[in-house]
Design a protein around this motif. Structure first.
Motif, mmCIF file in Angstrom:
data_model
loop_
_atom_site.group_PDB
_atom_site.id
_atom_site.type_symbol
_atom_site.label_atom_id
_atom_site.label_comp_id
_atom_site.label_asym_id
_atom_site.label_seq_id
_atom_site.Cartn_x
_atom_site.Cartn_y
_atom_site.Cartn_z
ATOM 1 N N UNK A 94 14.850 124.832 8.820
ATOM 2 C CA UNK A 94 16.229 124.440 9.115
ATOM 3 C C UNK A 94 17.005 124.030 7.859
ATOM 4 N N UNK A 95 16.283 123.802 6.745
ATOM 5 C CA UNK A 95 16.952 123.458 5.487
ATOM 6 C C UNK A 95 17.630 124.675 4.856
ATOM 7 N N UNK A 96 17.316 125.873 5.339
ATOM 8 C CA UNK A 96 17.883 127.101 4.770
ATOM 9 C C UNK A 96 19.141 127.498 5.530
ATOM 10 N N UNK A 97 20.220 127.643 4.824
ATOM 11 C CA UNK A 97 21.491 128.021 5.438
ATOM 12 C C UNK A 97 21.419 129.477 5.918
ATOM 13 N N UNK A 98 21.729 129.704 7.191
ATOM 14 C CA UNK A 98 21.707 131.037 7.828
ATOM 15 C C UNK A 98 20.328 131.691 7.708
ATOM 16 N N UNK A 99 19.287 130.883 7.883
ATOM 17 C CA UNK A 99 17.921 131.384 7.753
ATOM 18 C C UNK A 99 17.640 132.531 8.733
ATOM 19 N N UNK A 100 18.311 132.521 9.888
ATOM 20 C CA UNK A 100 18.070 133.557 10.902
ATOM 21 C C UNK A 100 18.344 134.952 10.337
#
Length: 403
Positions: A94-100
């Motif tokens: 969740x720390x990664x922006x736009x990880x999806x």
């Protein structure tokens, strides 16, 4: 490293399958350890550890990877040196922006990726993820140690101690996995639990939800954990603050509660009208993910033993995969109505001690009003079997230790 078979057995069928394995749960519940256990299993089955890419996004050295494009480029570059399938372990994604977008893009590559991710926020599985990865992920929620796990570990520390004494420790300290590294020493354990609580408040609730009024948030949490096992509503909390000459909007209370749920700190349980078979939208109950954190906050677990036993049983039922509701039958209430997708159903009442005929009647009577043949259990600390009229009585320690 403590093996947690109940979770590994849930993950095992999906290893090496084209489906993303998502491990969620409260901070420090053991998600990272599960990733290491999966790596251990893969190596045991002949996979070379050079095929692993592991990134912990809470490590500041990986801060530059907290963007989808950068992360995607980094992974593909690392994967070029791996000839066979690449096993990807992404911790606290969740720390990664736009990880999806990164994960979805990796799935379209010619290179084969077997992907495992962890996260400490329920929003991980909402919104964009549902759009990008619909039908392509499986979630396994990791909970703190059950009493059975706690008991097994504590016995290794001190073999000359009874089940009852170990259970007393569990009531006070809860099941956060790292406590075994502290040998369950009370003072250091409480300090650790306070630090976890502060970290959840800061990282998983206030920062993630842009909450500025931390003092109000903590007062709402205190209200909830003081009232574990009691039915109340957001309106009840708003009225409570009003009685203290403080105006707090119901919507604000609802938003703060939802943020705590998303951080896996608390669990909401709806009420269910047994005769009408409908879910009631008023006055739910709440339980805390780890009752040791409650002790660290309030220092009242032993005094509030009825509530703690109910919380312990609730979390055990979650671990066993039940969907849980509070049962309402006219003016009577049943602590837990538990169902599974295979049409399995059980009813459970929890009490501290069945010390009088009035208490026995209060706990058994609701079951006698239910006209079905599903199993019905009353769980308490009593050692003597008080089963009657087809309703089974269980000692809570025996209940928690059985498979």
């Amino acid at each position: 490293m403590i093996e947690r078979k109940i979770y590994f057995e849930k993950i095992k069928p999906f290893i090496d399958k084209d489906i993303i394995k998502v491990l969620t749960g409260i901070r420090r519940s053991g998600k990272s350890v599960m990733l290491k256990l999966i790596m251990k299993e893969l190596k045991k089955n002949g996979v070379d550890e050079n095929q692993f890419i592991y990134i912990n996004f809470e490590n500041l050295r990986n801060r530059h990877l907290c963007y989808a494009d950068t992360l995607n480029e980094y992974i593909l570059e690392k994967a070029e040196n791996i000839q066979e399938k690449c096993y990807l372990f992404l911790d606290e994604i969740q720390e990664v922006k736009e990880w999806e977008k990164c994960i979805n893009s990796l799935r379209t590559e010619d290179k084969q990726f077997d992907i495992y991710i962890t996260g400490s926020n329920a929003k991980l599985l909402s919104g964009e993820l549902a759009t990008y990865l619909a039908g392509r992920y499986v979630e396994v929620e990791i909970y703190p140690f059950s009493f059975k796990e706690f008991y097994s570990i504590y016995q290794n520390i001190n073999q000359n101690i009874s089940k009852e004494e170990i259970f007393e420790k569990y009531v006070k300290l809860g099941g956060m996995p790292f406590l075994h590294n502290l040998n369950y020493e009370v003072e250091s354990s409480m300090q650790y639990l306070k630090d976890i609580y502060s970290s959840i408040i800061l990282k998983d609730i206030t920062q993630r939800n842009n909450i500025r009024n931390t003092e109000l948030l903590e007062r709402i949490i205190n209200y909830i954990v003081m009232n574990i096992g009691n039915t109340f509503s957001a309106n009840s909390i708003s009225k409570y603050f009003k009685s203290e000459n403080r105006k707090v909007a119901v919507d604000t209370v609802l938003n703060y509660i939802k943020a705590c749920e998303n951080a896996f700190l608390i669990h909401k349980v709806p009420r269910y009208e047994i005769q009408g078979k409908e879910v009631l939208n008023v006055s739910e109950k709440y339980y805390i993910a780890d009752h040791g954190i409650r002790e660290a906050i309030l220092e009242t677990n032993e005094r509030d033993i009825n509530q703690i036993l109910e919380n312990i049983v609730y979390m055990e039922l979650l671990r066993k995969g039940y969907n849980i509701k509070i049962g309402k039958l006219n003016n009577l209430e049943i602590d837990f109505v538990c169902t599974k997708t295979n049409n399995e159903k059980i009813y459970i009442q929890v009490a501290y001690l069945l010390a009088s005929e009035d208490t026995i009647k209060r706990e058994f009577l609701p079951f006698e009003k239910i006209n079905d043949n599903y199993p019905k259990y009353v769980i308490s600390m009593d050692r003597f079997d008080m089963s009657r009229n087809g309703i089974k009585h269980l000692n809570i320690i025996d209940f928690l230790l059985k498979d």
